[in-house]
Design a protein around this motif. Structure first.
Motif, PDB file in Angstrom:
ATOM      1  N   ARG A   1       0.838  -1.209   0.000  1.00  0.00           N
ATOM      2  CA  ARG A   1       0.000   0.000   0.000  1.00  0.00           C
ATOM      3  C   ARG A   1       0.871   1.257   0.000  1.00  0.00           C
ATOM      4  NH1 ARG A   1      -4.930  -1.703   4.185  1.00  0.00           N
ATOM      5  NH2 ARG A   1      -5.511  -3.615   3.083  1.00  0.00           N
ATOM      6  N   ILE A   2       1.735   1.307  -0.999  1.00  0.00           N
ATOM      7  CA  ILE A   2       2.734   2.372  -1.064  1.00  0.00           C
ATOM      8  C   ILE A   2       2.082   3.747  -1.214  1.00  0.00           C
ATOM      9  CG2 ILE A   2       4.650   0.979  -1.887  1.00  0.00           C
ATOM     10  CD1 ILE A   2       2.637   2.900  -4.387  1.00  0.00           C
ATOM     11  N   GLN A   3       2.838   4.765  -0.815  1.00  0.00           N
ATOM     12  CA  GLN A   3       2.403   6.156  -0.932  1.00  0.00           C
ATOM     13  C   GLN A   3       3.471   6.937  -1.683  1.00  0.00           C
ATOM     14  OE1 GLN A   3       1.421   7.720   2.940  1.00  0.00           O
ATOM     15  NE2 GLN A   3       0.262   5.886   3.523  1.00  0.00           N
ATOM     16  N   ARG A   4       3.034   7.917  -2.451  1.00  0.00           N
ATOM     17  CA  ARG A   4       3.952   8.739  -3.250  1.00  0.00           C
ATOM     18  C   ARG A   4       5.084   9.281  -2.381  1.00  0.00           C
ATOM     19  NH1 ARG A   4       3.792  11.133  -8.172  1.00  0.00           N
ATOM     20  NH2 ARG A   4       1.759  10.130  -8.514  1.00  0.00           N
ATOM     21  N   GLY A   5       6.303   9.191  -2.908  1.00  0.00           N
ATOM     22  CA  GLY A   5       7.462   9.727  -2.205  1.00  0.00           C
ATOM     23  C   GLY A   5       8.176   8.738  -1.305  1.00  0.00           C
ATOM     24  N   GLN A   6       7.604   7.547  -1.096  1.00  0.00           N
ATOM     25  CA  GLN A   6       8.268   6.568  -0.240  1.00  0.00           C
ATOM     26  C   GLN A   6       9.527   6.038  -0.909  1.00  0.00           C
ATOM     27  OE1 GLN A   6       5.077   3.712   0.772  1.00  0.00           O
ATOM     28  NE2 GLN A   6       5.287   4.403   2.889  1.00  0.00           N
TER      29      GLN A   6
ATOM     30  N   HIS B   1      15.181  -5.815  -4.826  1.00  0.00           N
ATOM     31  CA  HIS B   1      16.269  -6.747  -5.103  1.00  0.00           C
ATOM     32  C   HIS B   1      15.995  -7.478  -6.415  1.00  0.00           C
ATOM     33  CE1 HIS B   1      18.533  -6.231  -1.464  1.00  0.00           C
ATOM     34  NE2 HIS B   1      17.482  -6.494  -0.699  1.00  0.00           N
ATOM     35  N   GLY B   2      17.070  -7.787  -7.138  1.00  0.00           N
ATOM     36  CA  GLY B   2      16.895  -8.446  -8.434  1.00  0.00           C
ATOM     37  C   GLY B   2      16.154  -7.552  -9.401  1.00  0.00           C
ATOM     38  N   ALA B   3      16.556  -6.277  -9.456  1.00  0.00           N
ATOM     39  CA  ALA B   3      15.782  -5.280 -10.190  1.00  0.00           C
ATOM     40  C   ALA B   3      15.816  -5.465 -11.702  1.00  0.00           C
ATOM     41  CB  ALA B   3      16.277  -3.879  -9.832  1.00  0.00           C
ATOM     42  N   ALA B   4      16.755  -6.246 -12.221  1.00  0.00           N
ATOM     43  CA  ALA B   4      16.817  -6.472 -13.671  1.00  0.00           C
ATOM     44  C   ALA B   4      15.929  -7.626 -14.107  1.00  0.00           C
ATOM     45  CB  ALA B   4      18.252  -6.726 -14.113  1.00  0.00           C
ATOM     46  N   GLY B   5      15.400  -8.391 -13.155  1.00  0.00           N
ATOM     47  CA  GLY B   5      14.514  -9.502 -13.496  1.00  0.00           C
ATOM     48  C   GLY B   5      13.144  -9.013 -13.912  1.00  0.00           C
ATOM     49  N   ALA B   6      12.291  -9.953 -14.301  1.00  0.00           N
ATOM     50  CA  ALA B   6      10.978  -9.583 -14.830  1.00  0.00           C
ATOM     51  C   ALA B   6      10.126  -8.852 -13.788  1.00  0.00           C
ATOM     52  CB  ALA B   6      10.255 -10.838 -15.317  1.00  0.00           C
ATOM     53  N   VAL B   7      10.038  -9.394 -12.571  1.00  0.00           N
ATOM     54  CA  VAL B   7       9.267  -8.720 -11.524  1.00  0.00           C
ATOM     55  C   VAL B   7       9.958  -7.421 -11.128  1.00  0.00           C
ATOM     56  CG1 VAL B   7       8.381  -8.886  -9.168  1.00  0.00           C
ATOM     57  CG2 VAL B   7       8.277 -10.879 -10.668  1.00  0.00           C
ATOM     58  N   GLY B   8      11.284  -7.446 -11.049  1.00  0.00           N
ATOM     59  CA  GLY B   8      12.024  -6.249 -10.685  1.00  0.00           C
ATOM     60  C   GLY B   8      11.785  -5.100 -11.645  1.00  0.00           C
ATOM     61  N   GLN B   9      11.855  -5.372 -12.941  1.00  0.00           N
ATOM     62  CA  GLN B   9      11.604  -4.328 -13.926  1.00  0.00           C
ATOM     63  C   GLN B   9      10.183  -3.786 -13.793  1.00  0.00           C
ATOM     64  OE1 GLN B   9      12.793  -5.020 -18.027  1.00  0.00           O
ATOM     65  NE2 GLN B   9      14.239  -6.580 -17.365  1.00  0.00           N
ATOM     66  N   ALA B  10       9.218  -4.688 -13.605  1.00  0.00           N
ATOM     67  CA  ALA B  10       7.831  -4.252 -13.458  1.00  0.00           C
ATOM     68  C   ALA B  10       7.665  -3.368 -12.223  1.00  0.00           C
ATOM     69  CB  ALA B  10       6.914  -5.471 -13.372  1.00  0.00           C
ATOM     70  N   LEU B  11       8.332  -3.731 -11.131  1.00  0.00           N
ATOM     71  CA  LEU B  11       8.254  -2.923  -9.916  1.00  0.00           C
ATOM     72  C   LEU B  11       8.809  -1.522 -10.147  1.00  0.00           C
ATOM     73  CD1 LEU B  11       9.318  -5.631  -7.332  1.00  0.00           C
ATOM     74  CD2 LEU B  11       7.184  -4.331  -7.226  1.00  0.00           C
ATOM     75  N   LEU B  12       9.909  -1.418 -10.880  1.00  0.00           N
ATOM     76  CA  LEU B  12      10.506  -0.103 -11.127  1.00  0.00           C
ATOM     77  C   LEU B  12       9.598   0.749 -12.010  1.00  0.00           C
ATOM     78  CD1 LEU B  12      14.301  -0.900 -11.647  1.00  0.00           C
ATOM     79  CD2 LEU B  12      13.066  -0.410  -9.533  1.00  0.00           C
ATOM     80  N   VAL B  13       9.059   0.164 -13.065  1.00  0.00           N
ATOM     81  CA  VAL B  13       8.186   0.932 -13.962  1.00  0.00           C
ATOM     82  C   VAL B  13       6.919   1.378 -13.246  1.00  0.00           C
ATOM     83  CG1 VAL B  13       6.785   0.810 -16.058  1.00  0.00           C
ATOM     84  CG2 VAL B  13       9.089  -0.170 -16.037  1.00  0.00           C
ATOM     85  N   LEU B  14       6.250   0.443 -12.558  1.00  0.00           N
ATOM     86  CA  LEU B  14       5.009   0.786 -11.861  1.00  0.00           C
ATOM     87  C   LEU B  14       5.279   1.693 -10.662  1.00  0.00           C
ATOM     88  CD1 LEU B  14       3.203  -2.689 -12.002  1.00  0.00           C
ATOM     89  CD2 LEU B  14       2.814  -0.693 -13.465  1.00  0.00           C
ATOM     90  N   GLY B  15       6.435   1.489 -10.017  1.00  0.00           N
ATOM     91  CA  GLY B  15       6.800   2.357  -8.900  1.00  0.00           C
ATOM     92  C   GLY B  15       7.048   3.783  -9.340  1.00  0.00           C
ATOM     93  N   ARG B  16       7.679   3.933 -10.497  1.00  0.00           N
ATOM     94  CA  ARG B  16       7.896   5.285 -11.023  1.00  0.00           C
ATOM     95  C   ARG B  16       6.564   5.952 -11.360  1.00  0.00           C
ATOM     96  NH1 ARG B  16      11.465   5.874 -16.378  1.00  0.00           N
ATOM     97  NH2 ARG B  16       9.645   4.782 -17.170  1.00  0.00           N
TER      98      ARG B  16
END
Length: 346
Positions: free
Chosen positions: A143-148, A153-168
């Protein structure tokens, strides 16, 4: 008229990629409440390394032979009795855990998500497990909030990349641990890269991270827990370090169980193990809603999963070797319509 074949990727015995075999199977028939699909794409996920090695909790009761295939995008070619909301030719998707590395398969009509016309089937398949997992980790579990401040970990993997894109897209401040050769990729995705072989992630952010998502599990998640700020949350989603070390299931399960004891320690830090299957079992509508939301983002071009290669049945064993070795920057996707490697489109 030529009889339709149903080729499938079957596990003959638990173990190495060589235990996989491509065989002809019976063509399934859609039962009441089911649809049969001609499979257009079925991605290969690291989770399937665990299934093949008999290390995945959700499939521990399965015994070979069985068909691999965690997810599927397909075109409906047969409607079972009582199915009225779909038509022949509709494209649908589902997360199946097993059974989808095939030419044809049946699905429960109530479970499938609709795939928008015009989206690439391989890219759509790449979203089903990895991107739905990432979306639910951020918005359902943490339940992330903007600015957190969030570490992946494993940011180049499939889930990792998705987390970075959606997190941004969600306005997070992001860091990602990777091998040195993937630093540029993480930077391109909008996060600060951390070379885990030469940098200590526990000292990167003074005061600690708000959320850490760990699919590696090195040192039993201890260092990730230490890098949290007071009140922070550790979401464990995997244990690839233990798999690579050829550890057995019982010690891995004990490490996961320990996560829930850490919440009793002073400091208010929290830890939990996230399972997309457990979340779906508790909230089935969430999964379909989240996946269709991601398909909408794909249709508009807001997100674009990386497909490392589209493979044929003949390439599955080698693809599993590549998957297990790690270092891929995108998904390997089985496309049954590819009859030979030379037809593959990058």
């Amino acid at each position: 008229m030529m009889e339709q074949r149903n080729r499938v990727v079957q596990v003959s015995r638990f173990g190495d990629p060589e235990r996989l075999e491509v065989v002809d199977a019976h063509l399934p028939i859609a039962g009441p409440g089911e649809v049969r699909v001609r499979v257009l794409a079925s991605s290969l996920n690291y989770t399937e390394v665990l299934i093949r090695r008999h290390l995945y909790p959700q499939t521990m009761r399965l015994r070979p032979p069985f068909v691999m295939g965690y997810d599927v995008v397909g075109a409906i070619d047969q409607l079972g009795e009582g199915v009225h909301d779909f038509q022949i030719g509709d494209r649908v998707a589902d997360m199946t855990v097993v059974g989808s590395n095939a030419g044809y398969r049946t699905l429960r009509a109530r479970d499938v998500a609709r795939v928008p016309a015009g989206v690439d089937a391989a890219e759509a398949a790449a979203l089903i497990l990895s991107w739905t997992t990432a979306h639910q980790l951020l918005h359902r579990a943490a339940r992330i909030q903007r600015g957190q401040r969030v570490l992946v970990h494993g940011a180049a993997g499939a889930v990792g990349q998705a987390l970075l894109v959606l997190g941004r897209l969600a306005g997070l401040e992001l860091w990602g641990t990777v091998r040195g050769e993937h630093m540029a990729l993480v930077r391109e995705l909008g996060a600060t890269p951390i070379d885990y072989q030469h940098q200590d992630f526990t000292r990167i952010v003074p005061g600690g991270f708000d959320v850490i998502i760990d699919g590696v599990g090195e040192d039993g998640y201890r260092r990730s827990y230490a890098a949290l700020k007071p009140g922070g949350l550790l979401c464990a989603i995997g244990f690839s370090a233990s798999v690579q070390a050829q550890r057995r299931m019982i010690p891995i399960l004990l490490e996961i169980a320990r996560l829930y004891l850490w919440r009793l320690l002073p400091g208010g830090k929290r830890a939990r193990f996230y399972s997309v299957n457990a979340m779906r079992a508790r909230h089935p509508n969430w999964f379909k809603d989240d996946l269709e939301q991601l398909f909408g983002l794909l249709a508009t071009g807001a997100i674009r999963p990386r497909v490392a290669a589209r493979i044929s049945f003949e390439e599955v064993v080698d693809a599993h070797r590549r998957l297990e070795a790690g270092g891929l920057e995108g998904k390997l996707v089985l496309c049954p319509d590819l009859s030979r490697p030379s037809q593959r489109a990058a």
